[in-house]
Motif scaffolding. Structure first.
Motif, short mmCIF file in Angstrom:
data_model
loop_
_atom_site.label_atom_id
_atom_site.label_comp_id
_atom_site.label_asym_id
_atom_site.label_seq_id
_atom_site.Cartn_x
_atom_site.Cartn_y
_atom_site.Cartn_z
N ASN A 79 0.80 -1.23 0.00
CA ASN A 79 0.00 0.00 0.00
C ASN A 79 0.83 1.27 0.00
O ASN A 79 0.26 2.37 0.08
CB ASN A 79 -0.93 0.01 1.23
CG ASN A 79 -1.79 -1.24 1.31
OD1 ASN A 79 -2.25 -1.76 0.29
ND2 ASN A 79 -2.00 -1.74 2.53
N ASN A 80 2.15 1.13 -0.03
CA ASN A 80 3.03 2.30 0.01
C ASN A 80 2.68 3.21 1.19
O ASN A 80 2.59 4.43 1.06
CB ASN A 80 2.94 3.10 -1.30
CG ASN A 80 3.50 2.32 -2.48
OD1 ASN A 80 4.31 1.41 -2.29
ND2 ASN A 80 3.08 2.66 -3.69
N ASP A 81 2.49 2.59 2.35
CA ASP A 81 2.01 3.30 3.54
C ASP A 81 3.19 3.85 4.34
O ASP A 81 3.83 3.14 5.12
CB ASP A 81 1.18 2.33 4.40
CG ASP A 81 0.39 3.05 5.48
OD1 ASP A 81 0.80 4.15 5.87
OD2 ASP A 81 -0.64 2.50 5.91
N LEU A 82 3.49 5.13 4.15
CA LEU A 82 4.62 5.75 4.85
C LEU A 82 4.35 5.89 6.34
O LEU A 82 5.27 5.75 7.16
CB LEU A 82 4.91 7.13 4.25
CG LEU A 82 5.59 7.14 2.87
CD1 LEU A 82 5.65 8.56 2.32
CD2 LEU A 82 6.99 6.54 2.95
N ASP A 83 3.11 6.19 6.72
CA ASP A 83 2.79 6.35 8.14
C ASP A 83 2.99 5.03 8.89
O ASP A 83 3.56 5.01 9.99
CB ASP A 83 1.35 6.82 8.31
CG ASP A 83 1.16 8.25 7.82
OD1 ASP A 83 2.15 8.99 7.78
OD2 ASP A 83 0.01 8.61 7.48
N LEU A 84 2.51 3.93 8.32
CA LEU A 84 2.69 2.63 8.95
C LEU A 84 4.18 2.28 9.03
O LEU A 84 4.65 1.75 10.06
CB LEU A 84 1.94 1.56 8.16
CG LEU A 84 2.10 0.11 8.67
CD1 LEU A 84 1.64 -0.01 10.12
CD2 LEU A 84 1.34 -0.87 7.78
N ALA A 85 4.93 2.59 7.98
CA ALA A 85 6.36 2.31 7.99
C ALA A 85 7.05 3.06 9.12
O ALA A 85 7.92 2.51 9.82
CB ALA A 85 6.98 2.68 6.64
N ALA A 86 6.66 4.32 9.33
CA ALA A 86 7.27 5.11 10.40
C ALA A 86 6.93 4.53 11.77
O ALA A 86 7.79 4.44 12.65
CB ALA A 86 6.80 6.56 10.31
#
Length: 559
Positions: free
Chosen positions: A358-365
């Motif tokens: 999902n290209n989820d930057l918030d989850l990655a952070a």
């Protein structure tokens, strides 16, 4: 002067002997005693008998208080039944004082002789622990004999007789002295035995001895309170409640102490038994009187000492410092915290695939921040285990210590790898708006699913230590390596076919499956501390077993 020095040495021997017995029993039966206490928190008679029985074994109600306080602190039991256990523990200490008041001089040399032989010949085994306990029991009886032998000459000294005559009948002072003696020796049992012996020899008047015994009881409760002073709020409830009960009991009996002395003189001819039975009657009466009020006091303690909400996931929750004196319990605490560390790692690993899809930057952070939790728990567990005396561990406990250290190291390294993977995905895929090919994404998904299954299996192996499961886990090392080679090869084929998505993400794809293989290697390493003591490993490969052989290729790759 020589008699005084001998008396002080005998007192020191008595205190030390009670410590030996307590330490030996806790190391030998610590986990069993903990389970016994935890299983006895129902009806109050069962809880009281459990406290009495455990205290008779460990020779210390303080040790019982510390164990039960840790239960309350971790929310395993309520405060009210724990208070009942402590009332029974106080009776247990009094019962042991009564037992030691009998003439056991014939038993002392036998216990010491058999204990030394057993301990020296089999020091690291359970049999050796029994020998240690036997030595301690023998030394207690020997110390009491030495005290009796050396108080006689002291009583005959003119200076001592003059001091005895001038002793003030001051109950507050007697309570203070008795409490300080119990706190200094960490054993009210030793103080009660000492005071009873001194009174029997005429060195201490009986009224003074009764005051000192009451003070020793207060000191016992104060020691428990001081031992948990820096612990969390919930852990402090039980010792505080026990101290309040003890103080109230002393206040109730203090006005009638003179009358009690008269009753004791009329009913019991031996001074030693007067003091010891007074101690037993005091604690038994306290238990009977206060059992109905444990619920009320527990509710008050929970109002006074409220647990603040904890929002810091990095803070350890199961590393009970009170358990450090009991290796079996301390290792259980460390294992529980290690599983909590593994839960954090599983959360990180589970979130990798949604980030990629999902290209989820918030989850990655958020997932990368969880690596701080993994590191903090690793550091806390490591420091906690270094405080567990390795010399006090049995062979099985030493093995478990190694298993926990190995497990936490692997979890910490997996956390580091996942953090690096997330950063690479963020830099090389999400920010550059690239995508894996459908085939490449399917390969990554398959490897990710196998990793999660292997991590759950690894946690099970760590928790239960089953050799068969450990073998299955190690088989996955070779199988995962085969998948890595296969998927790297198919990726190269897609490059030859000029698949655009594969060309754009080629470096990331190869790095990713390589990092996933490294994670799997750390997971499979959980099996080694289990398999090696079981003899299932040779220096270079797994040994085939009747429980399930491994094929030649797996055995060749397993390290």
């Amino acid at each position: 002067m020589l008699h005084l020095l001998n008396l002080l040495a005998a007192i020191a021997l008595l205190v030390w002997a009670t410590q030996i017995v307590r330490t030996g029993v806790l190391r030998l039966f610590g986990e069993d005693l903990r389970r016994m206490l935890a299983a006895s928190m129902g009806a109050w008679p069962k809880a009281m008998l459990a406290g009495l029985g455990v205290t008779c074994l460990v020779q210390s109600s303080t040790a019982t208080a510390l164990i039960v306080s840790s239960f309350v602190g971790r929310g395993l039991v309520a405060t009210a039944p724990a208070l009942v256990v402590m009332l029974g523990a106080d009776v247990g200490t009094s019962v042991m004082a009564l037992v030691y008041s009998f003439d056991l001089s014939w038993l002392s040399p036998l216990l010491i002789f058999m204990g030394v032989i057993t301990y020296v010949s089999r020091e690291k085994t359970s049999t050796g622990r029994v020998g240690q306990i036997s030595i301690g029991l023998g030394l207690i009886t020997l110390a009491l004999q030495l005290i009796v032998a050396n108080t006689g000459p002291l009583v005959q000294a003119p200076l001592v007789r003059t001091l005895l005559v001038t002793l003030p009948n001051d109950l507050p002072m007697e309570l203070l002295v008795g409490a300080l003696l119990a706190m200094a020796s960490y054993s009210s049992l030793a103080v009660v035995l000492l005071v009873a012996t001194l009174a029997d020899q005429g060195l201490v008047p009986v009224p003074t001895a009764l005051g000192l015994v009451l003070g020793a009881n207060i000191g016992r409760a104060a020691v428990s309170m001081l031992s948990v002073w820096r612990s969390d709020v919930a852990t402090r409830r039980l010792p505080l409640g026990n101290l309040l009960f003890k103080g109230l009991a002393v206040l109730l009996i203090a006005p009638f102490l003179g009358l009690v002395h008269v009753w004791l003189q009329d009913g019991i001819g031996v001074v030693l038994m007067q003091v010891v039975l007074f101690n037993l009657a005091f604690n038994a009466a306290q238990a009977i009187l206060f059992v109905p009020f444990t619920g009320l006091l527990a509710a008050a303690l929970e109002r006074w000492l409220k647990v603040p909400p904890s929002t810091d996931d990095r803070a350890p929750r199961h590393l009970d410092k009170l358990a450090l004196g009991t290796p079996s319990i301390a290792l259980s605490c460390a294992a529980r915290e290690a599983l909590r560390q593994a839960d954090a790692v599983e959360t990180m690993l589970r979130g990798v695939l949604p980030v990629i899809r999902n290209n989820d930057l918030d989850l990655a952070a958020r997932l990368r921040q969880m690596e701080e939790v993994v590191d903090a728990l690793y550091t806390a567990i490591k420091l906690y285990l270094t405080q567990v005396s390795r010399t006090a561990l049995s062979e099985r406990e030493s093995q478990r210590w190694t298993e926990i250290v190995s497990f936490t190291i692997n979890m910490e390294q997996i956390g580091d790898i996942i953090e690096r993977v997330l950063q690479d995905v963020e830099d090389k895929k999400i920010r550059k708006q690239r995508s894996f090919s459908d085939a490449g994404m399917a390969e990554i998904t398959h490897l990710h699913e196998r990793l999660l299954a292997n991590l759950r299996l690894g946690m099970s192996v760590f928790l239960d230590g089953h050799v068969r499961d450990a073998q299955k886990l190690l088989e996955e090392k070779a199988r995962f390596r085969e998948l890595e080679h296969e998927y790297a090869s198919t990726h190269l084929n897609r490059l030859q076919d000029n698949t655009a998505a594969s060309i754009e993400t080629s470096s990331l794809h190869l790095d990713l499956i390589s990092e996933l293989k490294r994670i799997n290697s750390h997971i499979c390493s959980i099996a080694y501390p289990i398999l090696e003591p079981a003899g299932a490993l040779t220096p270079t490969r797994l040994r085939a077993s009747r429980m399930g052989g491994l094929d030649e290729e797996v055995r060749a790759h397993a390290r």
